[in-house]
Every structure is written in structure tokens, then in C-alpha cells.
Design an enzyme around this catalytic site. Structure first.
Site, PDB file in Angstrom:
ATOM      1  N   ILE A   9      15.404  18.981  55.453  1.00  0.00           N
ATOM      2  CA  ILE A   9      14.275  19.385  56.093  1.00  0.00           C
ATOM      3  C   ILE A   9      14.122  17.673  56.834  1.00  0.00           C
ATOM      4  O   ILE A   9      12.659  17.746  57.191  1.00  0.00           O
ATOM      5  CB  ILE A   9      13.650  18.969  54.782  1.00  0.00           C
ATOM      6  CG1 ILE A   9      13.825  17.127  54.202  1.00  0.00           C
ATOM      7  CG2 ILE A   9      13.237  19.777  53.569  1.00  0.00           C
ATOM      8  CD1 ILE A   9      12.878  17.251  53.009  1.00  0.00           C
ATOM      9  N   GLY A  10      15.011  17.316  57.303  1.00  0.00           N
ATOM     10  CA  GLY A  10      14.567  16.478  58.801  1.00  0.00           C
ATOM     11  C   GLY A  10      16.146  15.066  59.428  1.00  0.00           C
ATOM     12  O   GLY A  10      17.734  15.311  57.839  1.00  0.00           O
TER      13      GLY A  10
ATOM     14  N   GLY B  84      17.754  12.540  62.200  1.00  0.00           N
ATOM     15  CA  GLY B  84      16.806  11.811  63.257  1.00  0.00           C
ATOM     16  C   GLY B  84      18.766  10.666  63.531  1.00  0.00           C
ATOM     17  O   GLY B  84      19.625  11.735  63.286  1.00  0.00           O
ATOM     18  N   ALA B  85      18.051   9.891  64.248  1.00  0.00           N
ATOM     19  CA  ALA B  85      19.543   8.925  64.714  1.00  0.00           C
ATOM     20  C   ALA B  85      20.353   8.604  64.141  1.00  0.00           C
ATOM     21  O   ALA B  85      21.592   9.179  64.509  1.00  0.00           O
ATOM     22  CB  ALA B  85      18.899   8.080  66.148  1.00  0.00           C
TER      23      ALA B  85
ATOM     24  N   GLY C  91      21.034   9.452  60.753  1.00  0.00           N
ATOM     25  CA  GLY C  91      21.050  10.723  59.516  1.00  0.00           C
ATOM     26  C   GLY C  91      20.500  11.467  59.305  1.00  0.00           C
ATOM     27  O   GLY C  91      19.508  12.184  60.377  1.00  0.00           O
ATOM     28  N   GLU C  92      20.237  12.168  58.252  1.00  0.00           N
ATOM     29  CA  GLU C  92      18.967  13.005  57.989  1.00  0.00           C
ATOM     30  C   GLU C  92      18.506  13.058  56.456  1.00  0.00           C
ATOM     31  O   GLU C  92      19.552  12.419  55.365  1.00  0.00           O
ATOM     32  CB  GLU C  92      19.826  14.565  57.824  1.00  0.00           C
ATOM     33  CG  GLU C  92      21.519  14.726  56.790  1.00  0.00           C
ATOM     34  CD  GLU C  92      21.588  16.411  57.487  1.00  0.00           C
ATOM     35  OE1 GLU C  92      22.125  16.479  58.454  1.00  0.00           O
ATOM     36  OE2 GLU C  92      22.623  16.424  55.999  1.00  0.00           O
ATOM     37  N   VAL C  93      17.530  14.058  56.736  1.00  0.00           N
ATOM     38  CA  VAL C  93      17.350  13.671  54.799  1.00  0.00           C
ATOM     39  C   VAL C  93      17.366  15.246  54.228  1.00  0.00           C
ATOM     40  O   VAL C  93      16.729  16.450  54.948  1.00  0.00           O
ATOM     41  CB  VAL C  93      15.691  13.818  54.613  1.00  0.00           C
ATOM     42  CG1 VAL C  93      14.804  14.195  53.532  1.00  0.00           C
ATOM     43  CG2 VAL C  93      15.215  12.318  55.804  1.00  0.00           C
TER      44      VAL C  93
ATOM     45  N   LYS D 267      18.585  10.776  51.164  1.00  0.00           N
ATOM     46  CA  LYS D 267      17.980  10.396  52.596  1.00  0.00           C
ATOM     47  C   LYS D 267      19.676   9.838  52.994  1.00  0.00           C
ATOM     48  O   LYS D 267      20.491   8.874  52.291  1.00  0.00           O
ATOM     49  CB  LYS D 267      17.708   9.100  53.151  1.00  0.00           C
ATOM     50  CG  LYS D 267      16.639   8.663  54.750  1.00  0.00           C
ATOM     51  CD  LYS D 267      15.932   7.609  54.707  1.00  0.00           C
ATOM     52  CE  LYS D 267      15.799   7.465  56.391  1.00  0.00           C
ATOM     53  NZ  LYS D 267      14.915   6.680  56.526  1.00  0.00           N
TER      54      LYS D 267
ATOM     55  N   ASP E 290       4.972   0.508  62.365  1.00  0.00           N
ATOM     56  CA  ASP E 290       4.488   1.681  63.084  1.00  0.00           C
ATOM     57  C   ASP E 290       4.647   2.794  62.398  1.00  0.00           C
ATOM     58  O   ASP E 290       5.111   3.695  61.781  1.00  0.00           O
ATOM     59  CB  ASP E 290       6.792   2.333  62.857  1.00  0.00           C
ATOM     60  CG  ASP E 290       6.815   3.295  63.461  1.00  0.00           C
ATOM     61  OD1 ASP E 290       5.960   3.868  64.108  1.00  0.00           O
ATOM     62  OD2 ASP E 290       7.898   3.540  63.706  1.00  0.00           O
TER      63      ASP E 290
END
Length: 1388
Positions: free
Chosen positions: A98-99, A101-102, A104-106, A121, A214
Site C-alpha cells: 500500500i506504499g 518509499g526510498a 522500503g515499503e508498507v 513497514k 513534517d
């Protein structure tokens, strides 16, 4: 009685016991540290440490060290066992990613054992160490693990393996707020709700002593009820004692970053929690408007807007935003010194924007959310985007040659919310069988409990879902009712507007009829003029015919001569081409012969190589057979080793069983000894009790006997009474004797038990001796086997050495085979290359023939086109003249209108003069009034005197109040000191148990004092209340005095009334005059508006005609260039030039360039993307067409002057950081002059030009300080200018976009080149263009750079619009996201 000391103890036993007690205390402290999940040496951290050490040391190069090898031999197996028992990724089934990034992933996962759904995560250890930052995840883990807040996403557990860190979190099925904003037009009511929840969530994080840094919609997730929770705490930072943070780098997302955080880059960053409130302001603006307030396509643009927020913050006119919302946004988006929330959250909570009837700050989480996600199941991920599978290879740590410690930074990451390790109390000293039974029973009960809990949770979920559905239905009903009311009101408004429109329609129809008459009149005039023109044309043709008859004969002769010349020229060209072709044919035949000879040589070489290859293959087969035999021998040896190892393992198991038996025997022995000691203690106690009781009985007996003797001596007469007494005594004696017998029987039983225990001990001693004998025998067997193993290992080592020698020989031979194969491949490649050369030459020959035929055909077509274009050019010239005449007539009309306007202004001036006369009259009236007011002021003076007296009284009262407040404060301080003393005493109580009585007395005294202090405090509070009531009474009295009207003299009252009447009359006259004036003004304004509309239409038509003219000019230019090229070709062919002399530039002549390019829609590529345009570059203009049809019809979309070009360059990632990474190599930028677009309707809202306070001027540059997190280099020193987490301070010119280190400016180095672009921002524009490929982008840039004028164009003060950026007027579309009225159950 004092008890005798035990027989088996040493004299210093009490001291040893005290030492044991101290040791136990230290052990408890150590145990507490190991149990504490926040402790750096908790159980999980210790296991992580052991695991990571084994992983980091288990490499061949490191195993050469004897100590490391011994350590691994000792702990390797147990660590593998620990890994098998610990939680791992295989315990979860992956549902969906479902996600990403730089790092890894979710993943959306389901736990195999409990069947519960979580979000997991994954963070790559390799990526974190590669990017030199592996500390950010600690803050995220700690916040989610220990927050215990409903506003923070919870972490259930964290674990790791050699590649990844895993964080198992609660799943938020509602998705993030970016998804919500993309699906809905967010109304102010919703924005109010979500902003309030964000405020409370941030307050929760601030209360933990952290700043988020952030805050953005991507990090705001919605749960299944639609309520908000914060996530992604990687940028969080701990505040110091003053509530501030020290940081040298700008952290956060560019659109949401605050000015003070931006200023921190490269300097002393010192800011507080107010930076988060800035981000909340940006988020609220984005929800209401649909875009961030400081949006720009480039990083420099966004940063410059943020730094100049006072001028750049503006609200769009097409979106309705309430005054309260605007005030709140402005209060957030200001300087940090004045920013809302600086003095605490209560400031924000008290804002008028948040006032409503549905929820308050305490119950907001219990109320129904605006959007409740409709979920089909517990794994519904419709609110998340579909993410493609990552097919790339996963990078891992390389095998090290020395100790690196890649796993060490991650020690202590493992965490479990419900930690089962060391959770039970220390084991009781009971039998193992009872404990196992109890544990089995407890496990069964736990299983039943778990099943019941699951059932309960499912029932609760079902209940909650039903409640949610009910709530949603109620909200829908309310919404529909409101919508109905709104529709009714809207319908009424529409009906009223319809009536107005009908009236306006009637007026327009009347005007239309008048305009039609005028148009008919103009058409008649035009027809008459056309008839005159036709008659003139007929006359001209007659004259031409007469002239032609005389010239026909001469023309025929000339034509024949021309034809002869052309035929001769054609013959020459054909002969030349024939000669050329002969030459090329001869050359090609020579080349073919050479190639054939080369081919033969290569074939011979190939044959030789094949024979060599066959020999090598035979040798290879022999070696393989030898290898196989060796392998067989090796397998036989390994089988023997395995057998021996099996025997050893069997013996080891026997040893283990022996050890376990020994341990059991020792345990039983200890238990029996403990029982013995207990029985001895009981026996001694019993003996003491018995002796004591016997003594007591004997004493009582002696007393009774003495009494008996005295009674016999004294009372001889009363025998009967004495006999009864003796009977009673005898009964008592019997009872005592019974008790004695019972005690003796008990004693005998105890002695029997003791004998049995001693027998058991003797039996156990025998067993122990036997087991020790067995152990000794086993140890001897083990030594014998170890010697056998050593002998076998020596043999194995010898065999391995032999095998290594054989392998080296094999490698040498395989290398030789590979070299031969390589040479064979090279020869084949050369052969193929020569064959291709031959084919290419044949193709070129054929193409040359075709080109000649095409050139002949094109010559004829171009001649026909030239004739047609000449005819069209004459037509256009006549049309232009007519248009000029029409334009002159319209300018005359404009002058007449201006004269009318001046007349109206004169009339207005006269009216103004009349107004002044009336005003003078009013002034005279005011004088009379002022006299009356003076009398009134005298009375007011007396009133002020009384007010002053009251103020003095109030001041005294305030002084008394302050004195009382001071006494209350001092009492409160004493109260605080007393409470602190109580706390200190409570701590001392734990440490000093011996002085408990003293401390309790002190505490009771302190409590008495505290009660007396509280009583005093209560008295003072009562006094305060009475003082407050007195104060309110005084204020009310003052208000009465202030509002009381003073009596005025009756004589002056009548004069005032008379003057008031006159004043009213004057006001009425003034009103009537003003109404007349406004009516005239409205009338003239209407006429003016109509005139302006006509002028705008005319100017638009003129611009469109000019654009068509420009396109025609470019077409004519193209035809001329083609003609010139043909003439040059003809001349060159007649001279006899070679075929390779003239090289075409990409199929276009040097002056012209055309093709498809894409422009950004509404200057916002992120939301609206790109639109394709057909672009033509002539010698003077750049023409943009919507399609090729528009090009044929000479209907351009936009025209730019090449004379006004400043700069053309390819863009970098920082210029268009919102664009797709694949598009960046295809985008380039044009900078050009724009000296007046005011008369044109702007397609996009013009951004206001702010002050240039944040620019650094140097050599014509306007530098803006920035940071680069993407790969970029300094254009001055060519060194890297970026870093993922801590980039160096950088500068970027807002004009030419040159990038460099800030150090070059600070050190005043002369490396930076002067700015290529000199222009005024108010009269300049930039345009982004997207080519179809990188090659096309390079071609466009290189060609346009050549066309830039060497001297920059000077701005023309009289020019209206140079160059024209003439765009077709398009309908004004809203910038908001498309609305969505359906429920949020959509495919993501």
C-alpha cells in the site's frame, strides 16, 4: 525465652546473610533493567546484540581469527535457534503493498496465528547505511511504541532480520488526507473538523517534548471511523528545556516548510514548535483552495515565495473562503514572533473559526466524522493507490574482508507491546509436575479466553458497524434536508434571475435589431464598392490583352530558348550523375573484392580454431572424469565423517540425559534437605512448646496442692464441699493427662517422618554415586571418539589440498578455452561487420537513385506552389489595406466618444460646485450648533470630575486587592514547599525502614500543618470572593453614573430643535442631488463599458489578424528558402559538385525548425499535465498551433518574437521537481521579453511580484538560498551540490537558473560567471516546453540558442506588446479539484 542457635551454622553467619540481602537487591535492580522495555539493555536488546554480533562475524575472512571462530562455534547454533523462535516476516501473509518509499515499503498483512490485520513497514538496512543516516527510525519507533495517544498510530511490535527492519502498526483503512482531498471538494465545515483534529494531534506530540517538522496531508491517516491520526515521525526532534530546537539543516517537505526552518540551512537553526503551526496553516489553505499557498514548479520558486510570504500569500477570487478562515490562515502563515500557537494551544482553540454546535475540543473524537470510509472487509485497501510490484534486485551488504559492523546500529530495535519474556513471577519451589500441569491448564484457559475475546471483538465490531451505518444514515438525512432547503432557496433565486434575464433579453433584442439595420446598410455599401472594383478589373484586363498580343511573339521565342537551355542543363546533369555512379560502382566492386579476400582468410582461421577447440574439449572431458572420481572418494569420506558425527551426537545426547538426571537428583536432594530443615524447625518449636506447657501445668498443680492442704487444715468440717472440689480437680487432671498423651503421639509421628527422610537421603546418595560412575565412563568414551575425529579431520585436510591443486589446473585450462572462444567471437564479429558494410553501400547506391527522382518531382510541385502563393499574397495585401481603412474609421469614433466623455466631466464639475455652496450653508448651521455644544461641554466637565473621584476610589481598592493577592501567593508558596517536603519524606520512608516511626510522626505533623494552611487558604478565598463582589458593585455604580443623562436648560432646547429641522431639510436636498448625480453616472458608465467592450473586440480581432499575417509570413519565408535551395541545387548540378558536399540539417533548412512540443496547462503540471502544440520556428517568429489543421488555416495559438529571446536551456530536477523523473531529460526552458499583456485576457492568474528583499545580487544574478536533496552539481566548481539528508548551502539564480555553492559568494571567489539574462521581471516571462525525446530536446535547444540575439533586446517604452504572446481566449475554468458526491468506496 531465647532460642538456641542452629547447629550447622558458622559464627559469621549474620554478616553473610546481610551480604546476600545486598546482592539480592542489586540483582532485583538488574532484573528491573532487563524487564524495562525502555531500557537499552532489555531482553530484546540483549538478544539483538548477540544476533547482530554473530551476523557481522560469520564471514570466511573474519573466521580466520581464532577468537572469533571460537565465539561463533559457541553461539552460532543457539543464535539460529533464537532466530527460529523469534517473530519473523514469515509469520504474516502479505495481502497488498500500500506504499513505497526510498528506504522500503508498507504492506497490508494478516497475522497467521491470530488472523488480525496490520500495516507492516519494511526498512532496508542496506539503504539506510548507504545513505549515511540510520538514526531517523528510532524516533518513529519510540513515539509509536510509547505514545499511548489516540492521535498517534500505534506500534504493536518491531523486529528485524539480516536485511530489513519490520514495524507492525495498526492499519488505517481510510487512507491519507491527500486521497480525501483528491476525491472531494472539501467544504469549510469539513476543513474545520480535520484542522481541529490535527491541532489536537500536534498538541499530543508537543506535550511529549517533540516537534514533528513534517506536517502534511500525506502523514495524516484516517481510521475506520474516519478520525485522524498522525504518522511518519522520522523527522521528529526533541525540544530542549526552553522548548526550542537546534538544527543546521532544513528538514521537511518544500510546500509545507516554514521560513525559520528554511533560514536554518547552513547556519544556527534555532526554532520552536511554531514551525508545525505554519504547516497547519498551509494544510488548511490547501483543503479550502485545492492548492498550496506557495506553489511553484521549481524549488527555488517555492522557497522564494515562502521567504516573501507577506507579499506572496493571496487568496483566489473564484473560491469562497470565510473571513474567520482567512484570519486563521493569515495568523498561522506569519513570522514566528507573532504566529498563532506560539504561546500554547489554547490560543488556537479560542479562534472563532472553530466555533460550532456539533462538537467541542473534548468530545471531537466521539462525534461522527464528515467522511466515514465504507469498507467491504477488514482488508479493504480501496483508499490506497495501487502500487506496481518492484521487480528490481534487492541490494544487500557485500561480503567484508574486515569487521564492518553493519548490524550494530540496529541493536535494540526489537519491541513487543505485550512482552511475554520474563513477564511471569519467579518460579515457586514446588514440584515440576505440578508446574507443568498448571501451565497446561493456564494455556487451555488462555486459549478459551482468546477464543471468547475474538468472538467478543467480532460482536463489538458488528455492533460498531451497525452504529456507524445508523449515524451515516442520520447524517445523510440531515444533509438531504439541508440540500432540499438550499434547492428551494436556489430555485427562488433562479426565478428572480430569470425575470431579470427576460427583461435584459428584450433590451438586447431591440439593440440587435438596430445593429442589424446598420449591418445591412454597411453590406449595401460594400456591394457597390465591389461592383466598382469589378468594372475596374475588366478595364485592366482589356488593356493587358492589347499589350499581350504585341508581346506574344517575343515571349514564344524566349520560351523556346529557355526550353533549349533547360534541356542542355538536364543533359549535363544526367551525364555528371552517370559519371559519378560509374565511379561509385568501381569503388564498390573493389571493396567487395577486398571483403571476399578477408572473408576467405577468416574462414581459414576459423577452421584452425575449430581443430584447437576439439582438442581442448577432449582434454576437458578427461579432466571431468578425473574430477568425478575424486568427488566419489570425497562423498565416501564425508559419509564416514557423518557416521562418526552421528555417533558423537548420540553420545552427546546420552551425556545430556545423564546431566538432566543428575540435575533432577540434585533438585530432589535439595528439596528433601529443605523439608528436613523445616521438619527440624517444627520439631524444635514443638519441643519448646511442650516443655513450656508442662512447666505451666506443674506450677498450676503445685499451687492447687498447696491450696488443697490449706483448705484441709482450715475447713475440716466442710468435707462434702471439699469432695466436690476434689472431683472437679480430678476431672481437670484427666483432661491435662489426655493433652499430654496427644503431644507424645505427635512427637512419635515427627520422629518417624525424620527416619523416613533419612532413609530417602541414603537411597539418593547411592543413586548419585552410580550416576557419577556412569558419567566418568561416558567421558572416557568421548575422549576416545575425539581422537578418532582428529585423525579423520587430518585425512580430510590432505584430500582438500589435493582437490585444490586439481581445481587450479582445471581453472587454467578453462581460461585457455575462454580465450580461444573470445578470439573466435571477435573474428565472427569482424566478418559480420564487413558484410554489413557491403549491404550499406548497396543501399546508399539505391537511395541516391531515388533521391534524384524525388528532387525532379519536388521541383515541379514547388513551381506550382510558388505561382499559387504569389496570387494569394496579392489578395492578402488588398485585404490588409481594407482593414487599415476600417481601423482608421474606428479610431475616429473613439475620439468622438472621448470628447463626449469630457463634456460629461464638465457637467459633473458644475454639479460639484453647486454641492460646495450647499456645504457652506451647512457650515454656518454647524457654528450655531457648536455654541450649544459648548454649553453641553461645561456640564460634561462636572461629570468628568466625579468620574476622576470614582477612579481614585477604584485605584485604592485595586491596591488593597493586590496586597491580598500577594499574601495569597505567599501562602500558596508555603503550601508548595510543604507538598515538596511530603514527597521527600515519602522517598526517605522507602530507604530508611528502621526510622519508620519517626517519619510517620513527622508526616502526621506536616499533615496537621497542611490542614491548617488549607483552612487559612479557604478563609482568604472567601475574602477574595467578597472583594470581587464589592468590585462588581462599584463597576455597576460607575456604569449608572456614566449612563445617567444630565438636565439641560429649556431655553436652549427650542433653538436646537429649530436648527435640527433646517439641517434635515438640507440633508433631504443633498440626497436628491446625489441620486440625480448617481443616475447620470450609471448612464455614462454603461455607455463607457459598451465602448470598452467594442474596443476590446476590435483589438482581439486585430491581434488574431496579426497572428495570421505572421503565420503567412513564415509560410512565404519557407517557400522562398525552398526556392533558393532549388536554385542552389540547380547551379551546383550544372557546376558538377560531389554528392557529399551539401549536408541537410535534420531534414530542415538552417532558418526553419518545426515539430510537436508540449506546454504546461495553467502553469501547473502536477495537477493538469501538458498539452501538445505544433511549433514552427522561422527566422523572425516562433509560432504555436493547436493542430496541423490550424497551421494549414494560418490560425496560430501563440506567437513569440525571436528578437526578444533571452535564454534557452535544458532544465534540471530542481527546476521542475514536481514533474515525472522520466520527463525531466525532455523538458527545456525559454526566457523571453514580455512588454505588456495588459489588454489581453490572462489565461492564468498573474502572480504578484513581491519585494526582492530575499535576493542576493551578484554579477547581474539574483541568487536565492536553497538546498538540494536531488543529484545536482555546482556549475562553478563542478563538485556535488546535494545530499539526501544534510545538503551544503547553495544558491540558484532566479533569472538564468545557474547553481553554485554559497561558499563561493561568502569567500568572494571570482569563479561565478556573469548572468546571461538581463531583464526586468515585470517585462519578462519564462516558458517550459516538453519534447518527445531527449534527442529532440537537444536539437531544439541547440538550434534556438543559435537564434538568440547577441545583444539583449532593449525594452521599447512605446511598444504595446513586443513580443506578442497572443493566446486564444479560453473559458475560465476553476482551479479546484473535481467534486465528488458519492461515498468514498472507490477503487484507489
Amino acid at each position: 525465652m531465647s532460642r538456641p542457635p542452629p547447629t550447622g551454622k558458622m559464627p559469621g553467619a549474620p554478616e553473610a546473610a546481610a551480604g546476600d540481602g545486598a546482592g539480592a537487591g542489586r540483582q532485583r535492580k538488574l532484573e528491573a533493567l532487563i524487564r524495562d522495555p525502555r531500557s537499552p539493555i532489555n531482553v530484546e536488546s540483549l538478544l539483538d546484540g548477540l544476533n547482530s554480533l554473530v551476523l557481522d562475524l560469520d564471514f570466511p575472512a573474519l573466521r580466520k581469527n581464532k577468537n572469533i571462530d571460537n565465539f561463533l562455534n559457541r553461539y552460532e547454533k543457539i543464535v539460529k535457534k533464537i532466530r527460529g523462535l523469534q517473530m519473523k516476516a514469515e509469520d504474516y501473509d502479505v495481502v497488498k503493498v500500500i506504499g513505497r518509499g526510498a528506504f522500503g515499503e508498507v504492506q497490508l498483512v494478516r497475522h497467521k496465528a491470530s488472523q488480525k490485520v496490520y500495516a507492516m513497514k519494511l526498512l532496508s538496512k542496506f539503504e539506510m547505511i548507504k545513505r549515511s543516516d540510520s538514526a531517523f527510525f528510532w524516533e518513529e519507533r519510540d513515539i509509536m511504541a510509547f505514545a499511548n495517544s489516540p492521535w498517534v498510530v500505534q506500534l504493536f511490535c518491531a523486529f528485524q532480520d539480516d536485511r530489513y527492519l519490520y514495524m507492525v502498526m495498526e492499519y488505517m483503512p481510510g487512507g491519507d488526507l491527500v486521497n480525501l482531498m483528491s476525491n472531494y471538494d472539501v467544504p469549510e465545515k469539513w476543513a474545520k473538523f480535520y484542522t481541529a483534529e490535527v491541532v489536537l494531534a500536534l498538541d499530543a506530540i508537543h506535550s511529549m517534548g517533540l516537534i514533528h517538522r513534517d506536517v502534511k496531508p500525506d502523514n495524516m491517516l484516517l481510521d475506520k471511523h474516519g478520525h485522524l491520526k498522525l504518522a511518519d515521525f522520522g523527522t521528529c526532534m526533541k525540544m530542549d528545556e526552553t522548548g526550542m530546537v537546534h538544527c543546521d539543516t532544513a528538514v521537511g517537505t518544500p510546500d509545507y516548510i516554514s521560513p525559520e526552518v528554511l533560514k536554518s540551512q547552513g547556519g544556527d537553526g534555532y526554532y520552536g514548535r511554531e514551525c508545525d503551526w505554519w504547516s497547519v496553516g498551509v494544510f488548511l489553505f490547501e483543503m479550502l483552495v485545492g492548492d498550496t499557498p506557495f506553489y511553484a514548479d521549481s524549488l527555488v520558486g517555492t522557497y522564494s515565495k515562502i521567504m516573501d510570504h507577506k507579499n506572496s500569500l493571496c487568496f483566489p477570487e473564484d473560491t469562497e473562503i470565510s473571513k474567520h478562515a482567512k484570519n486563521l490562515i493569515c495568523a498561522f502563515l506569519t513570522d514566528r514572533e507573532v504566529r498563532l500557537g506560539r504561546n500554547g494551544v489554547e490560543e488556537i482553540k479560542s479562534a472563532s473559526f472553530f466555533k460550532n454546535d456539533q462538537w467541542n475540543w473534548d468530545n471531537i473524537r466521539e462525534t461522527a466524522a464528515p467522511v466515514v470510509p465504507e469498507l467491504s472487509s477488514d482488508i479493504d485497501s480501496s483508499n490506497f493507490d495501487d502500487i506496481e510490484d518492484d521487480k528490481g534486485d534487492v541490494e544487500t551488504f557485500p561480503i567484508p574482508k574486515a569487521f564492518v559492523g553493519n548490524q550494530l546500529p540496529f541493536i535494540g530495535f526489537t519491541y513487543f507491546r505485550e512482552n511475554l519474556l520474563l513477564s511471569d513471577s519467579p518460579p515457586c519451589r514446588e514440584n515440576d509436575a505440578i508446574q507443568t500441569r498448571k501451565s497446561e491448564e493456564s494455556q487451555e484457559i488462555q486459549k478459551k479466553l482468546y477464543a471468547l475475546e475474538e468472538h467478543l471483538s467480532s460482536e463489538v465490531q458488528a455492533k460498531e458497524e451497525l452504529e456507524q451505518k445508523c449515524k451515516s444514515i442520520n447524517t445523510r438525512l440531515e444533509k438531504t434536508a439541508k440540500e432540499l432547503e438550499e434547492e428551494i432557496t436556489f430555485r427562488k433565486n433562479v426565478e428572480s434571475t430569470l425575470r431579470q434575464l427576460e427583461r435584459e433579453k428584450a433590451l438586447l433584442q431591440h439593440k440587435n435589431a438596430e445593429y442589424q439595420r446598420k449591418a445591412d446598410h454597411e453590406a449595401d455599401k460594400k456591394r457597390n464598392l465591389e461592383n466598382d472594383v469589378n468594372s475596374l478589373k475588366d478595364q485592366l484586363e482589356d488593356l493587358k490583352k492589347r499589350n499581350q498580343s504585341s508581346q506574344i511573339s517575343t515571349e514564344k521565342v524566349n520560351q523556346l530558348q529557355k526550353q533549349l537551355d533547360e534541356a542542355n542543363a538536364l543533359l549535363r546533369t544526367e551525364s555528371d550523375t552517370a559519371a559519378r555512379l560509374r565511379k561509385t560502382q568501381a569503388e564498390s566492386s573493389k571493396q567487395i573484392q577486398q571483403l571476399e579476400s578477408n572473408n576467405r582468410d577468416l574462414q581459414d582461421k576459423n577452421c584452425l580454431l575449430e581443430t584447437a577447440k576439439l582438442k581442448l574439449e577432449k582434454e576437458f572431458i578427461n579432466l571431468q572424469s578425473a574430477l568425478e572420481s575424486e568427488r566419489r572418494d570425497r562423498t565416501h569420506g564425508s559419509e564416514i565423517i557423518n557416521d562418526l558425527q552421528g555417533r558423537i551426537s548420540g553420545l552427546e545426547e546420552d551425556l545430556k540425559t545423564g546431566k538432566t538426571l543428575l540435575a533432577k537428583v540434585e533438585l530432589e536432594k535439595r528439596q528433601l534437605q529443605e523439608k528436613l530443615t523445616d521438619l527440624e524447625k517444627e520439631k524444635s518449636n514443638m519441643e519448646i512448646d511442650m516443655t513450656y506447657q508442662l512447666k505451666v501445668i506443674q506450677q498450676s498443680l503445685e499451687q492447687e496442692e498447696a491450696e488443697h492442704k490449706t483448705t484441709k487444715a482450715r475447713l475440716a468440717d466442710k468435707n462434702k464441699i471439699y469432695e466436690s472440689i476434689e472431683e472437679a480437680k480430678s476431672e481437670a487432671m484427666k483432661e491435662m493427662e489426655k493433652k499430654l498423651l496427644e503431644e507424645r503421639s505427635l512427637k512419635q509421628k515427627v520422629e518417624n517422618l525424620l527416619l523416613e527422610a533419612e532413609k530417602r537421603c541414603s537411597i539418593l546418595d547411592c543413586d548419585l554415586k552410580q550416576s557419577q560412575q556412569k558419567l566418568n565412563e561416558l567421558l572416557k568414551q568421548k575422549d576416545v571418539l575425539n581422537e578418532d575425529v582428529r585423525n579423520l579431520t587430518l585425512k580430510i585436510e590432505q584430500e582438500t589440498q589435493k582437490r585444490c591443486l586439481m581445481q587450479n589446473d582445471l581453472k587454467m585450462q578453462t581460461q585457455q578455452v575462454n580465450t580461444l572462444k573470445m578470439s573466435e567471437k571477435q573474428i565472427k564479429q569482424e566478418n559480420n561487420h564487413l558484410m554489413e558494410m557491403k549491404m550499406n553501400l548497396e543501399k546508399q547506391n539505391a537511395e541516391l537513385r531515388k533521391e534524384r527522382q524525388d528532387a525532379d518531382g519536388q521541383m515541379k510541385e514547388l513551381q506550382d506552389q510558388l505561382e499559387a502563393e504569389q496570387y494569394f499574397s496579392t489578395l492578402y495585401k488588398t485585404q490588409v489595406r481594407e482593414l487599415k481603412e476600417e481601423n482608421e474609421e474606428k479610431t475616429k469614433l473613439c475620439k468622438e466618444l472621448q470628447q463626449k466623455k469630457q463634456d460629461l466631466q464638465d457637467e459633473r464639475d458644475s454639479l460639484a460646485a453647486q454641492l460646495e455652496i450647499t456645504l457652506t450653508k451647512a457650515d454656518s448651521e454647524q457654528l450655531a450648533r457648536s455654541i450649544a455644544e459648548e454649553q453641553y461641554s461645561d456640564l460634561e466637565k462636572e461629570k468628568i470630575m466625579k468620574e476622576l473621584e470614582i477612579k481614585e476610589m477604584m485605584a485604592r481598592h485595586k491596591q488593597e486587592l493586590t496586597e491580598k493577592d500577594a499574601t495569597i501567593a505567599s501562602l500558596e508558596e508555603t503550601n508548595r514547599t510543604l507538598t515538596s517536603d511530603v514527597a521527600n519524606l515519602a522517598n526517605e520512608k522507602e530507604e530508611l525502614n528502621n526510622k519508620l516511626k519517626d517519619t510517620q510522626e513527622q508526616l502526621s505533623k506536616l499533615k496537621d500543618e497542611e490542614i491548617s494552611a488549607a483552612a487559612i487558604k479557604a478563609q482568604f478565598e472567601k475574602q477574595l470572593l467578597t472583594e470581587r463582589t464589592l468590585k462588581t458593585q462599584a463597576v455597576n455604580k460607575l456604569a449608572e453614573i456614566m449612563n445617567r443623562k444630565e438636565p439641560v436648560k429649556r431655553g436652549s432646547d427650542t433653538d436646537v430643535r429649530r436648527k435640527e429641522k433646517e439641517n434635515r431639510k438640507l440633508h433631504m436636498e443633498l440626497k436628491s442631488e446625489r441620486e440625480k448625480l448617481t443616475q447620470q453616472m450609471i448612464k455614462y458608465q454603461k455607455e463607457l463599458n459598451e465602448m470598452q467592450a467594442q474596443i476590446a473586440e476590435e483589438s482581439q480581432i486585430r491581434i488574431e489578424l496579426q497572428m495570421t499575417l505572421d503565420s503567412k509570413d513564415s509560410d512565404i519565408e519557407q517557400l522562398r528558402s525552398q526556392l533558393q535551395a532549388l536554385h542552389i541545387g540547380m547551379d551546383s548540378s550544372s557546376i558538377g559538385s560531389g554528392p557529399g558536399d551539401a549536408e541537410p540539417d535534420d531534414g530542415f533548412p538552417e532558418s526553419r525548425l518545426e515539430g510537436w512540443l508540449s506546454l504546461p496547462v495553467r502553469n501547473n503540471t502536477k495537477k493538469f499535465g501538458w498539452v501538445k502544440k505544433y511549433v514552427i520556428v522561422s527566422s523572425k517568429k516562433i509560432l504555436f498551433y493547436d493542430s496541423e489543421q490550424d497551421k494549414e488555416q494560418s490560425n496560430p495559438y501563440m506567437v513569440l518574437d525571436i528578437d526578444k529571446l533571452f535564454h534557452v536551456r535544458p532544465v534540471t530536477q530542481t527546476d521542475v521537481y514536481r514533474a515525472d523523473a522520466k520527463e525531466i531529460p525532455r523538458i527545456f526552458q525559454i526566457l523571453y521579453a514580455n512588454e505588456g499583456e495588459s489588454k489581453k485576457e490572462p489565461e492564468f492568474p498573474v502572480e504578484p511580484v513581491g519585494e526582492k528583499s530575499n535576493y542576493i545580487c551578484h554579477k547581474g544574478h539574483e541568487f536565492i538560498p536553497t538546498l538540494y536533496h536531488f543529484p545536482t552539481n555546482c556549475e562553478a566548481c563542478m563538485k556535488p551540490l546535494w545530499h539526501m539528508f544534510k545538503p551544503p548551502p547553495a544558491l540558484e539564480c532566479s533569472r538564468c537558473h545557474i547553481k553554485c555553492h554559497k561558499d563561493h559568494m561568502d569567500k568572494k571567489e571570482e569563479i561565478i560567471a556573469p548572468c546571461k539574462v538581463y531583464y526586468d521581471i515585470s517585462s519578462a516571462k519564462n516558458l517550459l516546453l516538453l519534447a518527445n525525446s531527449t534527442e529532440e530536446q537537444q536539437k531544439w535547444v541547440s538550434r534556438l540558442v543559435k537564434k538568440i540575439p547577441k545583444k539583449p533586446p532593449a525594452p521599447d517604452p512605446f511598444a504595446r506588446s513586443s513580443p506578442r504572446t497572443s493566446m486564444k481566449i479560453q473559458q475560465n475554468q476553476s482551479i479546484r479539484r473535481p467534486s465528488r458526491q458519492l461515498a468514498p468506496n472507490k477503487p484507489s
